[in-house]
Design a protein around this motif. Sequence first.
Motif, short mmCIF file in Angstrom:
data_model
loop_
_atom_site.label_atom_id
_atom_site.label_comp_id
_atom_site.label_asym_id
_atom_site.label_seq_id
_atom_site.Cartn_x
_atom_site.Cartn_y
_atom_site.Cartn_z
N ASP A 3 3.77 58.55 12.39
CA ASP A 3 2.38 59.26 12.45
C ASP A 3 1.83 59.71 11.01
N ALA A 4 2.87 59.95 9.98
CA ALA A 4 2.27 60.59 8.93
C ALA A 4 1.65 59.46 8.15
N PHE A 5 2.27 58.17 8.06
CA PHE A 5 1.64 57.00 7.60
C PHE A 5 0.29 56.65 8.20
N ALA A 6 0.16 56.73 9.55
CA ALA A 6 -0.90 56.72 10.30
C ALA A 6 -1.97 57.62 9.92
N ASP A 7 -1.47 59.02 9.72
CA ASP A 7 -2.41 60.00 9.39
C ASP A 7 -3.06 59.55 7.87
N GLN A 8 -2.03 59.17 6.90
CA GLN A 8 -2.65 58.85 5.65
C GLN A 8 -3.83 57.76 5.66
N LEU A 9 -3.54 56.91 6.53
CA LEU A 9 -4.57 55.58 6.56
C LEU A 9 -5.91 56.24 7.35
N LYS A 10 -5.65 57.60 7.76
CA LYS A 10 -6.93 57.73 8.76
C LYS A 10 -7.20 57.14 10.00
N LEU A 11 -5.94 56.75 10.51
CA LEU A 11 -6.21 56.12 11.97
C LEU A 11 -6.47 57.05 13.06
N PRO A 12 -7.16 56.79 13.88
CA PRO A 12 -7.59 57.87 15.01
C PRO A 12 -6.34 58.31 15.76
N LEU A 13 -6.18 59.55 16.24
CA LEU A 13 -5.09 59.78 17.09
C LEU A 13 -5.07 59.11 18.32
N LEU A 14 -4.06 59.09 19.19
CA LEU A 14 -4.20 58.46 20.48
C LEU A 14 -4.69 59.64 21.41
#
Length: 189
Positions: free
Chosen positions: A41-52
Amino acid sequence: GKVKTYTVTIPEGLRVAEIVTRLGRSELLDAKALRALTRDDAFADQLKLPLLPRRVRGHPNAERFEGWLFPTTYTLTRSISERTLLTRMVKQTREVLAEPEIKAAAQALNWSDVQVLSMAAVVEKETGKASERPIISGVFHHRLRLGMKLETDPTIIYGIVGYDGNIRRKHIRMPHPWNCYVHHGLPAT
């Protein structure tokens, strides 16, 4: 001097786990490291991917990276890292979503990037033929305008844990968040 390059092709319509498996076949990449990153999730947040959405969190098939890993042929050098490649794949998806024609169509429908990617995924899974995609997309858009359910098998399959290749009556009635036989509108992700 010249640098030796390697190519890896990601076809349209693959899920995150399938993409990771395909990338992991390359001698340059580690499938376990890729899988760990797509679940980070930290990597996904870094890439600014939307939350599920809340309704899919915790479901074994819910993936933040789903739809964001652009399908194309990538040219890699030995120095590539799993993090760099995944970042490049997400960046490529964002570039396509930012193309004027796609952006204008999304704005006309008042759709988010997630909705555009969801529709693209459903259309892609419904047919592998490029010539049929506009027709299927038109049918789905028409159903949405009329307030009908999409009623498409790929949305049933997506939410089934351990899908064995056969859709049964119980699957059609399964109320998981992606099943567009049960829910109106686009799938949850």
